[in-house]
Write an enzyme that holds these catalytic residues in place. Structure first.
Site, PDB file in Angstrom:
ATOM      1  N   LYS A  14      47.315  -8.786  36.619  1.00  0.00           N
ATOM      2  CA  LYS A  14      47.781  -9.973  36.293  1.00  0.00           C
ATOM      3  C   LYS A  14      48.721 -10.229  34.947  1.00  0.00           C
ATOM      4  CE  LYS A  14      43.681 -12.587  36.048  1.00  0.00           C
ATOM      5  NZ  LYS A  14      42.858 -11.161  36.231  1.00  0.00           N
ATOM      6  N   ARG A  89      39.715 -20.450  35.215  1.00  0.00           N
ATOM      7  CA  ARG A  89      38.455 -19.625  35.810  1.00  0.00           C
ATOM      8  C   ARG A  89      37.269 -20.505  36.390  1.00  0.00           C
ATOM      9  NH1 ARG A  89      39.934 -14.885  32.085  1.00  0.00           N
ATOM     10  NH2 ARG A  89      39.250 -13.077  32.809  1.00  0.00           N
ATOM     11  N   ARG A 128      41.389   1.936  30.102  1.00  0.00           N
ATOM     12  CA  ARG A 128      42.615   1.215  29.716  1.00  0.00           C
ATOM     13  C   ARG A 128      42.473   1.145  28.337  1.00  0.00           C
ATOM     14  NH1 ARG A 128      43.141  -5.242  31.699  1.00  0.00           N
ATOM     15  NH2 ARG A 128      41.138  -5.641  30.771  1.00  0.00           N
ATOM     16  N   ARG A 161      39.672  -2.387  24.106  1.00  0.00           N
ATOM     17  CA  ARG A 161      39.025  -3.805  24.291  1.00  0.00           C
ATOM     18  C   ARG A 161      37.684  -3.641  24.210  1.00  0.00           C
ATOM     19  NH1 ARG A 161      41.837  -7.944  28.671  1.00  0.00           N
ATOM     20  NH2 ARG A 161      39.707  -8.545  28.605  1.00  0.00           N
ATOM     21  N   ARG A 172      31.307  -9.339  33.542  1.00  0.00           N
ATOM     22  CA  ARG A 172      32.606 -10.187  33.885  1.00  0.00           C
ATOM     23  C   ARG A 172      32.832 -10.267  35.464  1.00  0.00           C
ATOM     24  NH1 ARG A 172      36.601  -6.482  30.564  1.00  0.00           N
ATOM     25  NH2 ARG A 172      38.361  -7.853  31.135  1.00  0.00           N
TER      26      ARG A 172
HETATM   27  P1  AMP Z   1      40.979 -11.805  30.236  1.00  0.00           P
HETATM   28  O1  AMP Z   1      41.883 -11.044  29.016  1.00  0.00           O
HETATM   29  O2  AMP Z   1      41.570 -12.606  30.835  1.00  0.00           O
HETATM   30  O3  AMP Z   1      40.382 -10.671  30.987  1.00  0.00           O
HETATM   31  O4  AMP Z   1      39.916 -12.488  29.045  1.00  0.00           O
HETATM   32  C1  AMP Z   1      39.037 -11.858  28.269  1.00  0.00           C
HETATM   33  C2  AMP Z   1      37.607 -12.529  28.015  1.00  0.00           C
HETATM   34  O5  AMP Z   1      38.162 -13.890  27.571  1.00  0.00           O
HETATM   35  C3  AMP Z   1      36.989 -13.010  29.255  1.00  0.00           C
HETATM   36  O6  AMP Z   1      36.113 -12.240  29.752  1.00  0.00           O
HETATM   37  C4  AMP Z   1      36.227 -14.266  28.872  1.00  0.00           C
HETATM   38  O7  AMP Z   1      34.972 -14.061  28.222  1.00  0.00           O
HETATM   39  C5  AMP Z   1      37.395 -14.981  27.914  1.00  0.00           C
HETATM   40  N1  AMP Z   1      38.269 -15.769  28.796  1.00  0.00           N
HETATM   41  C6  AMP Z   1      39.407 -15.857  29.163  1.00  0.00           C
HETATM   42  N2  AMP Z   1      40.169 -16.695  29.548  1.00  0.00           N
HETATM   43  C7  AMP Z   1      39.010 -17.750  29.988  1.00  0.00           C
HETATM   44  C8  AMP Z   1      38.616 -18.728  30.677  1.00  0.00           C
HETATM   45  N3  AMP Z   1      39.834 -19.484  31.198  1.00  0.00           N
HETATM   46  N4  AMP Z   1      37.511 -19.356  30.676  1.00  0.00           N
HETATM   47  C9  AMP Z   1      36.713 -18.813  29.873  1.00  0.00           C
HETATM   48  N5  AMP Z   1      36.443 -17.738  29.521  1.00  0.00           N
HETATM   49  C10 AMP Z   1      37.803 -17.081  29.350  1.00  0.00           C
END
Ligand code: AMP
Length: 216
Positions: A14, A89, A128, A161, A172
């Site tokens: 994404k 989400r 990654r 990360r 996750r």
């Molecule tokens: P991502 O970079 O999208 O994988 O997001 C990394 C982390 O940020 C996720 O595993 C969540 O802990 C938090 N996070 C990102 N977007 C959301 C969301 N829409 N709702 C809740 N937590 C989020």
């Protein structure tokens, strides 16, 4: 008109595709994950709160996330469209987004769902690396930088990360299955979902998505 959501499990492509689409269509790429990481880096109250959830792989509470998005949507660059990556989400977030977008008269008009098998997601996550400055993603085997350990674009060091480890990733994926995957049915019922093969290389996936968006 592109008011899009990119939906799919973590590491399905994404973020990488959204970066390319954002450049191509000159639209803001709204990644709540990136916004939280910036807040963590800046040690803001939201960042300090979010880190306690993110580091373990849990979702940040809905009210905190929705407030962040509401503020972002009020900025002028969102007036001509946007691409959400990693938001919504949960169903609660999706309902809140619908209300926020009603106010600015820009309803979601497409949801791009990226599918990818679990072994491939785990392979991607464990290899990654992310640029500490611009966030460009790399992979230690399949998307190597020209010079080991530094970003091709700005020469900044590449980092892993904190939540890209097998333990946090398992949490996750569980959060995805339980809380986020129901959004597929939610948007299917509204006739908005189009599926894409997230196993493909980023450039090929980008071409597929672009060909579709150009028909809107
Ligand atoms: P991502 O970079 O999208 O994988 O997001 C990394 C982390 O940020 C996720 O595993 C969540 O802990 C938090 N996070 C990102 N977007 C959301 C969301 N829409 N709702 C809740 N937590 C989020």
């Amino acid at each position: 008109m592109i008011n899009a959501i990119l939906l799919g499990p973590p590491a399905a492509g994404k973020g990488s595709v959204a970066k390319l689409l954002s450049k191509h269509y000159h639209l803001p790429h709204i990644s709540t994950g990136d916004m939280f990481r910036e807040a963590i880096e800046a040690k803001t109250p939201v960042g300090i709160l979010a880190a306690s959830y993110i580091d373990k792989g849990n979702l940040v509470p809905d009210d905190v996330t929705i407030a962040l998005v509401e503020e972002r949507l009020s900025q002028p660059d969102c007036q001509h469209g946007f691409m959400f990556d990693g938001f919504p989400r949960t169903i609660v977030q999706a309902d809140a987004l619908e209300q926020l977008l009603k106010k600015i008269k820009r309803p979601i008009n497409t949801v791009l769902e990226f599918e990818c098998n679990r072994p491939e997601l785990i392979r991607r996550i464990t290899g990654r690396r992310i640029c500490s400055e611009c966030g460009t993603p790399y992979h230690i085997d399949t998307m190597k930088p020209k010079k080991e350990g530094v970003c091709d674009h700005d020469g900044a060091p590449l980092l892993t990360r904190k939540d890209d480890n097998v333990e946090a990733f398992t949490v996750r994926l569980k959060a995805y299955d339980e809380l986020t995957a129901p959004l597929i049915g939610y948007y299917q019922a509204k006739g908005l979902i189009t599926q894409f093969d997230g196993v493909k290389a980023t450039v090929d996936l980008f071409e597929d998505v672009k060909a579709f968006l150009d028909t809107l």
